[in-house]
Design a protein around this motif. Structure first.
Motif, mmCIF file in Angstrom:
data_model
loop_
_atom_site.group_PDB
_atom_site.id
_atom_site.type_symbol
_atom_site.label_atom_id
_atom_site.label_comp_id
_atom_site.label_asym_id
_atom_site.label_seq_id
_atom_site.Cartn_x
_atom_site.Cartn_y
_atom_site.Cartn_z
ATOM 1 N N LEU A 141 -10.009 -95.076 33.461
ATOM 2 C CA LEU A 141 -11.437 -94.717 33.454
ATOM 3 C C LEU A 141 -11.820 -93.909 34.689
ATOM 4 N N SER A 142 -11.209 -94.261 35.823
ATOM 5 C CA SER A 142 -11.528 -93.491 37.039
ATOM 6 C C SER A 142 -11.079 -92.042 36.884
ATOM 7 N N ILE A 166 -4.428 -101.366 25.957
ATOM 8 C CA ILE A 166 -5.128 -100.713 27.074
ATOM 9 C C ILE A 166 -6.250 -99.825 26.544
ATOM 10 N N PHE A 167 -6.001 -99.140 25.430
ATOM 11 C CA PHE A 167 -7.040 -98.284 24.840
ATOM 12 C C PHE A 167 -8.307 -99.091 24.535
ATOM 13 N N ASN A 168 -8.150 -100.250 23.910
ATOM 14 C CA ASN A 168 -9.308 -101.084 23.575
ATOM 15 C C ASN A 168 -9.970 -101.653 24.820
ATOM 16 N N GLU A 169 -9.158 -101.949 25.826
ATOM 17 C CA GLU A 169 -9.724 -102.443 27.082
ATOM 18 C C GLU A 169 -10.594 -101.358 27.727
ATOM 19 N N ILE A 170 -10.132 -100.117 27.691
ATOM 20 C CA ILE A 170 -10.920 -98.994 28.213
ATOM 21 C C ILE A 170 -12.228 -98.862 27.441
ATOM 22 N N ALA A 171 -12.126 -98.914 26.104
ATOM 23 C CA ALA A 171 -13.324 -98.780 25.263
ATOM 24 C C ALA A 171 -14.311 -99.896 25.539
ATOM 25 N N ASN A 172 -13.835 -101.118 25.713
ATOM 26 C CA ASN A 172 -14.724 -102.252 25.984
ATOM 27 C C ASN A 172 -15.380 -102.138 27.352
ATOM 28 N N MET A 173 -14.634 -101.639 28.332
ATOM 29 C CA MET A 173 -15.224 -101.429 29.661
ATOM 30 C C MET A 173 -16.337 -100.395 29.603
ATOM 31 N N CYS A 174 -16.131 -99.351 28.801
ATOM 32 C CA CYS A 174 -17.187 -98.340 28.627
ATOM 33 C C CYS A 174 -18.433 -98.962 27.997
ATOM 34 N N GLU A 175 -18.232 -99.814 27.003
ATOM 35 C CA GLU A 175 -19.354 -100.458 26.321
ATOM 36 C C GLU A 175 -20.147 -101.338 27.267
ATOM 37 N N TRP A 176 -19.452 -101.984 28.199
ATOM 38 C CA TRP A 176 -20.110 -102.933 29.099
ATOM 39 C C TRP A 176 -20.964 -102.245 30.164
#
Length: 572
Positions: A141-142, A166-176
């Motif tokens: 993300l950075s 990791i892809f889903n973790e990135i997407a969830n971090m964006c949502e948060w």
């Protein structure tokens, strides 16, 4: 200019030096391979080929801790505060820059611009559940929001489900994060930065058109599962036009022998020990120095588990060790996944003391009993085995009746030792040598019929593998036997094989001290997958080492597990 005693480089605090000093003081326990890498990096602070500027690393660390949040229990919703080892890794990767002279010496060309990053690739080996995937999601993300515009960021792995982690973790971090969500968009194709046009996508074996990409930043997750370098090579080739590409290989140890990871680690260790030169590779290995220390000193667990006590629990490892002491598959899986100790799939499944059982029985003792059958048809020109599993009222022991079959031509073509063994076993009635070049499967049917006619032993279910079974299956069904297919795959045989192991160790399997059974059990190795499932294979893949008796026993156990309740009711 650095001050090791004050953890500063160029008058700025350094997480790399802080981490190194805590290891040297004993506050943090680290393995020999990580210490070598850290000492090499400290030495390179005086190397005129490089200069040290941690501003890029500090910027990314601040971004992660400010904008990223945990999306999984038990840290759900909490701010993502990086561990010291994670900060040290990020700082080391981003902070070493090439000097003009160093760049010219290594690449034999002029430095295209100032501040070119030294490291292009990193191998991060760390045991499971230490936060490596979450850290890499934050790092991705950075780069997505603060790196080059128009960048392609790839989450890759051997299969699509692993690449999705990791892809889903990135997407969830964006949502948060309202700030990140506002500047990005996700659909089925990927995640898109609405401002700088960067993208995040997945890449796996299922992905079409692996070539022709333009990747700036790639995470390769769990590379231990990869047999070849197809995915990794396509990533590296796509980065050939970049001055500062990033390729981070994060993994644990695994079970694929001579696969992609084994070759990468061999190369990396040569670089680590300065037997090979590669200034662009950062090697960050959390490994144990021996297996014995795991069992003897729990403080050494931190060598492969840098987040132990904060993310990964001591209790979890203690529970895994307790299971590993009783179960070979658990032991192999734990050593690879929790301690990064390479396991060989071709090692023996059981020790001799675990499978040898000299107890015998008289078949007359089972007159009128009910049993379950197992058959390994094997190839028509090879060893074939049939077994009957019988239990008696009030006992948990399993008694195994066995008959082997082999074509006459196979005996004649075998080595002198094989020929001698088969002929001796035939004299003892353990194996039937059939005339010609092929096994006569009707003899298997006749054996089951003989159990009923001579001893009134009723076989209520017969399991068989899927090899060459059509006409034999029809013959069995025509005379009244109920047969069921038992697929020889991880999903089907893992449970039965583990139960066979437990019962052999507890001496609950009485195979009448059958010499061929004992030989087959000694020849059997255990293949294990990334989920801890197992199946039988030959030790070291030796062709003349038969495991048919072990396979047939596992097939019989598979039928036992399917019909345990009904069968035990009949026994009672």
């Amino acid at each position: 200019m650095y001050d090791l005693s004050n953890n500063t480089i160029n008058n700025k605090h350094s997480y790399l030096l802080e981490y190194y000093n805590k290891i040297k003081s004993g506050e943090i326990t680290a393995g020999h391979e990580l210490i070598i890498q850290l000492e090499n990096l400290i030495d390179d602070l005086d190397n005129p080929a490089f200069f040290y500027d941690n501003s890029d690393a500090e910027f990314r660390i601040n971004f992660i801790e400010r904008f990223c949040r945990h999306t999984k229990s038990p840290f759900f919703g909490k701010a993502f505060i990086l561990e010291l080892w994670e900060k040290a890794f990020i700082e080391a990767f981003y902070s070493f820059k090439c000097s003009k002279q160093g760049y010219r010496d290594y690449y034999e060309e002029e430095l295209p611009e100032c501040n070119i990053r030294r490291f292009k690739k990193a191998i991060l080996m760390v045991a499971r559940k230490n936060g490596k995937s979450t850290m890499c999601a934050g790092l991705s993300l950075s780069e997505f929001f603060c790196g080059n515009g128009g960048a392609d960021i790839i989450c890759s792995s051997n299969d699509d489900s692993q690449a999705s982690i990791i892809f889903n973790e990135i997407a969830n971090m964006c949502e948060w994060s309202p700030v990140l969500k506002k500047r990005s968009h996700k659909n089925l194709k990927g995640i898109f930065n609405l401002k700088n046009k960067s993208t995040i996508k997945k890449l796996s074996d299922r992905t079409r058109n692996k070539e022709g990409r333009n990747i700036d930043f790639a995470i390769l997750d769990e590379s231990h599962e990869m047999k070849d370098n197809v995915i990794a090579k396509s990533i590296e080739q796509s980065q050939s036009t970049k001055d500062e590409p990033i390729f981070v290989n994060i993994t644990t140890e695994g079970f694929v022998n001579d696969g992609y990871l084994d070759k990468e680690l061999k190369y990396a260790r040569e670089v680590l020990n300065k037997d090979r030169e590669d200034e662009t590779l950062l090697i960050w290995l959390y490994t144990q120095d021996s297996e014995n220390e795991i069992w003897q000193d729990k403080s050494t667990w931190q060598k492969s588990n840098p987040s132990i006590g904060k993310i990964k629990k001591h209790k979890y490892i203690r529970d895994q060790i307790r299971k590993a002491q009783a179960d070979k598959a658990e032991r192999v899986f734990m050593l690879a996944k929790d301690f990064n100790i390479k396991q060989n799939n071709s090692e023996a499944w059981l020790m001799e003391a675990e499978y040898v059982n000299e107890a015998t029985f008289n078949i007359e003792d089972f007159r009128g009993c009910v049993g379950l059958g197992g058959v390994d048809l094997s190839e028509t020109t090879d060893l074939t085995c049939a077994k009957a599993l019988i239990m008696k009222k009030g006992s948990s022991k399993k008694y195994i009746l066995t008959k082997y079959f082999i074509p006459e031509s196979k005996v004649k073509q075998g080595s002198q030792e094989d020929k001698k063994n088969y002929l001796e076993w035939a004299k003892k009635g353990l194996i039937e040598i059939t005339p010609g070049n092929e096994n006569d499967y009707s003899l298997i049917t006749a054996w089951f019929i003989r159990l009923y006619k001579q001893y009134n032993i009723r076989i209520i279910k017969v399991g068989y593998d899927n090899w060459n079974a059509k006409y034999w299956l029809k013959e069995m069904e025509d005379v009244g036997f109920e047969c069921e297919k038992v697929r020889m795959d991880m999903n089907t045989v893992s449970g039965p094989m583990k139960l066979v192991e437990a019962d052999l160790k507890s001496k609950l399997i009485n195979y009448n001290n059958n010499e061929i059974d004992r030989w087959c059990l000694g020849n059997t190795a255990m293949k294990i997958d990334n989920l801890g499932r197992i199946m039988p294979v030959k030790v070291n893949g030796l062709k003349n080492r038969r495991i048919d008796g072990s396979v047939t026993l596992i097939i019989a156990y598979a039928i036992y597990m399917r019909y345990r309740t009904e069968y035990l009711d009949m026994v009672r």
